[in-house]
Write a protein that holds these residues in place. Structure first.
Motif, PDB file in Angstrom:
ATOM      1  N   SER A 110      26.701  18.242 -41.374  1.00  0.00           N
ATOM      2  CA  SER A 110      27.637  17.228 -41.866  1.00  0.00           C
ATOM      3  C   SER A 110      28.959  17.829 -42.321  1.00  0.00           C
ATOM      4  O   SER A 110      29.002  18.902 -42.931  1.00  0.00           O
ATOM      5  CB  SER A 110      27.007  16.468 -43.039  1.00  0.00           C
TER       6      SER A 110
ATOM      7  N   GLY B 250      31.821   7.352 -37.148  1.00  0.00           N
ATOM      8  CA  GLY B 250      30.514   7.990 -37.008  1.00  0.00           C
ATOM      9  C   GLY B 250      30.003   8.421 -38.368  1.00  0.00           C
ATOM     10  O   GLY B 250      30.168   9.570 -38.764  1.00  0.00           O
TER      11      GLY B 250
ATOM     12  N   GLU C 288      30.523   2.634 -37.952  1.00  0.00           N
ATOM     13  CA  GLU C 288      29.239   3.142 -37.457  1.00  0.00           C
ATOM     14  C   GLU C 288      28.485   2.010 -36.763  1.00  0.00           C
ATOM     15  O   GLU C 288      28.061   1.055 -37.413  1.00  0.00           O
ATOM     16  CB  GLU C 288      28.426   3.700 -38.640  1.00  0.00           C
TER      17      GLU C 288
ATOM     18  N   ASP D 245      34.211  11.701 -35.873  1.00  0.00           N
ATOM     19  CA  ASP D 245      32.908  12.386 -35.795  1.00  0.00           C
ATOM     20  C   ASP D 245      31.853  11.427 -35.228  1.00  0.00           C
ATOM     21  O   ASP D 245      30.747  11.341 -35.726  1.00  0.00           O
ATOM     22  CB  ASP D 245      32.507  12.848 -37.214  1.00  0.00           C
TER      23      ASP D 245
HETATM   24  C1  LIG Z   1      27.145  13.455 -36.002  1.00  0.00           C
HETATM   25  S1  LIG Z   1      26.857  11.855 -36.583  1.00  0.00           S
HETATM   26  C2  LIG Z   1      28.017  11.698 -37.878  1.00  0.00           C
HETATM   27  C3  LIG Z   1      27.777  12.556 -39.091  1.00  0.00           C
HETATM   28  C4  LIG Z   1      28.617  12.225 -40.278  1.00  0.00           C
HETATM   29  N1  LIG Z   1      30.019  12.015 -39.963  1.00  0.00           N
HETATM   30  C5  LIG Z   1      28.513  13.319 -41.321  1.00  0.00           C
HETATM   31  O1  LIG Z   1      29.348  14.235 -41.336  1.00  0.00           O
HETATM   32  O2  LIG Z   1      27.559  13.284 -42.113  1.00  0.00           O
HETATM   33  C6  LIG Z   1      27.518  10.871 -35.296  1.00  0.00           C
HETATM   34  C7  LIG Z   1      27.408   9.380 -35.531  1.00  0.00           C
HETATM   35  O3  LIG Z   1      28.319   8.745 -34.639  1.00  0.00           O
HETATM   36  C8  LIG Z   1      27.802   7.517 -34.257  1.00  0.00           C
HETATM   37  N2  LIG Z   1      28.469   7.070 -33.020  1.00  0.00           N
HETATM   38  C9  LIG Z   1      28.075   7.290 -31.752  1.00  0.00           C
HETATM   39  N3  LIG Z   1      28.933   6.717 -30.901  1.00  0.00           N
HETATM   40  C10 LIG Z   1      29.894   6.138 -31.645  1.00  0.00           C
HETATM   41  C11 LIG Z   1      31.059   5.392 -31.330  1.00  0.00           C
HETATM   42  N4  LIG Z   1      31.411   5.129 -30.053  1.00  0.00           N
HETATM   43  N5  LIG Z   1      31.815   4.935 -32.352  1.00  0.00           N
HETATM   44  C12 LIG Z   1      31.472   5.191 -33.637  1.00  0.00           C
HETATM   45  N6  LIG Z   1      30.380   5.903 -33.986  1.00  0.00           N
HETATM   46  C13 LIG Z   1      29.600   6.361 -33.005  1.00  0.00           C
HETATM   47  C14 LIG Z   1      26.320   7.766 -34.112  1.00  0.00           C
HETATM   48  O4  LIG Z   1      25.589   6.542 -34.231  1.00  0.00           O
HETATM   49  C15 LIG Z   1      26.050   8.768 -35.238  1.00  0.00           C
HETATM   50  O5  LIG Z   1      25.575   8.096 -36.361  1.00  0.00           O
END
Ligand SMILES: C[S@@+](CC[C@H](N)C(=O)[O-])C[C@H]1O[C@@H](n2cnc3c(N)ncnc32)[C@H](O)[C@@H]1O
Length: 326
Positions: A18, A42, A67, A107
């Motif tokens: 994270s 994300g 999200e 992210d």
């Molecule tokens: C790596 S995680 C994020 C971790 C978080 N930012 C942290 O640092 O704790 C990626 C997230 O992006 C989301 N995600 C995937 N595609 C996405 C999109 N097109 N738009 C927004 N979020 C998305 C996923 O559902 C997932 O929960």
């Protein structure tokens, strides 16, 4: 600036996945840049969101989480922090509609197409075309030069690289490995045009002048980008200078990644052995319960005067023992 030290965080991310781990760096940058609103693309289980909210509780800034598939921990944050706004949409839907905040953390879906579109929307929709303060995750291995797809169907086919499910990655291997860091969906090859997070950032900077980019080479790489004509630009540069492309951090990340890959590989090997043992037990159990086996045991009993070379009871007991040890 309120940043809880790593060891005092309520929800520390031991695996280093994270961007919340880097609060001690982005927090002071946001303060220097006078950030009053921040959006996280994300937010997953809210680990970074929680750190953003802690930071914002002192500065009074607004925090928005974008999200499409929020996990329970993130939803619980809505009760704890009523000021948190959650947009349950993809980044492209949300960024096409919402006012562009002072800072955006990118992210979400870590692939060239998604990130390039996010950057295009931000550049087109921000006031006077001024790029907000941007924070990127995964600018280092493995996604710097390789697309990952959270949901391949959301990416138009012409923008997807050849990809596979359950892809395992190992540093130095530009294809896919038998065992390694696992990804649900990822491109089968690393490198080449329009592939990966860092490639999208480079291409964006190629057509937008006057941007500065710092790279913190830890926890899969964090990028910080800001316009150099902002009055606070030099102050931010000074804050990030000790971390930016820091060679010692690069070495630490290399060692961390190798250990992480080795741990995943070992766990995968153990899983494979368990599965193979399970298949063998099933096959032996089928043989033991077959009429051919009963006949062979009977013949053996006859030949050896009531003491067969093998018995069903004995093999069943061995099978039970083996199953209980798995
Ligand atoms: C790596 S995680 C994020 C971790 C978080 N930012 C942290 O640092 O704790 C990626 C997230 O992006 C989301 N995600 C995937 N595609 C996405 C999109 N097109 N738009 C927004 N979020 C998305 C996923 O559902 C997932 O929960």
């Amino acid at each position: 600036m309120q940043v809880t030290s790593y060891y005092h965080r309520t929800n520390p991310d031991e695996a280093g996945y994270s961007l919340g781990n880097l609060a001690e760096i982005w927090g002071p940058c946001f303060d220097a840049a006078g950030v009053r609103s921040v959006a996280e693309v994300g937010a997953e289980r809210g680990r970074l969101t929680q750190e953003l909210l802690r930071w914002a509780s002192e500065s009074g800034a607004r925090v928005t989480a974008i999200e499409p598939e929020p996990l329970d921990d993130l939803l619980e944050l809505l009760d704890e922090y009523p000021s948190l706004k959650l947009i349950e949409e993809t980044s492209h839907e949300a960024l096409a509609d919402m006012p562009i905040p002072d800072a955006v953390v990118l992210d979400g879906d870590h692939n060239y197409y998604t990130l390039s579109e996010e950057l295009r929307l931000l550049a087109e929709r921000s006031e006077e075309g001024r790029i907000p303060f941007l924070v990127f995750h995964d600018v280092g291995w493995p996604l710097a030069r390789r697309d990952q797809y959270a949901a391949p169907d959301r990416i138009p086919a012409e923008h997807r690289h050849e990809y596979g499910p359950d892809v395992k990655l190992v540093p130095g291997n530009s294809g896919v490995a038998e065992r390694g860091l696992p990804f649900e969906w990822a491109a089968l090859r690393e490198g080449g045009p329009r592939n990966g997070v860092f490639t999208a950032i480079e291409d964006f900077m190629g057509v937008h002048e006057g941007l500065r980019l710092a790279i913190i080479p830890l926890f899969f790489g964090c990028g910080l980008m800001w316009p150099e004509d902002q009055p606070w630009a030099d102050e931010v540069a000074e804050i990030v200078a000790p971390w930016d492309r820091n060679h010692v951090l690069e070495l630490a990340e290399k060692a961390r990644v190798i250990q992480l890959v080795q741990r995943h590989s070992r766990e995968q090997e153990i899983d494979e052995r368990f599965e193979a043992a399970g298949r063998l037990e099933e096959a032996v159990s089928r043989v033991v319960n077959s009429s051919a086996f009963v006949a062979s045991e009977w013949l053996s009993r006859l030949r050896r005067r009531g003491q067969p070379a093998f018995s069903r009871e004995e093999l069943r007991r061995l099978l039970d023992e083996s199953e209980s040890q798995r």
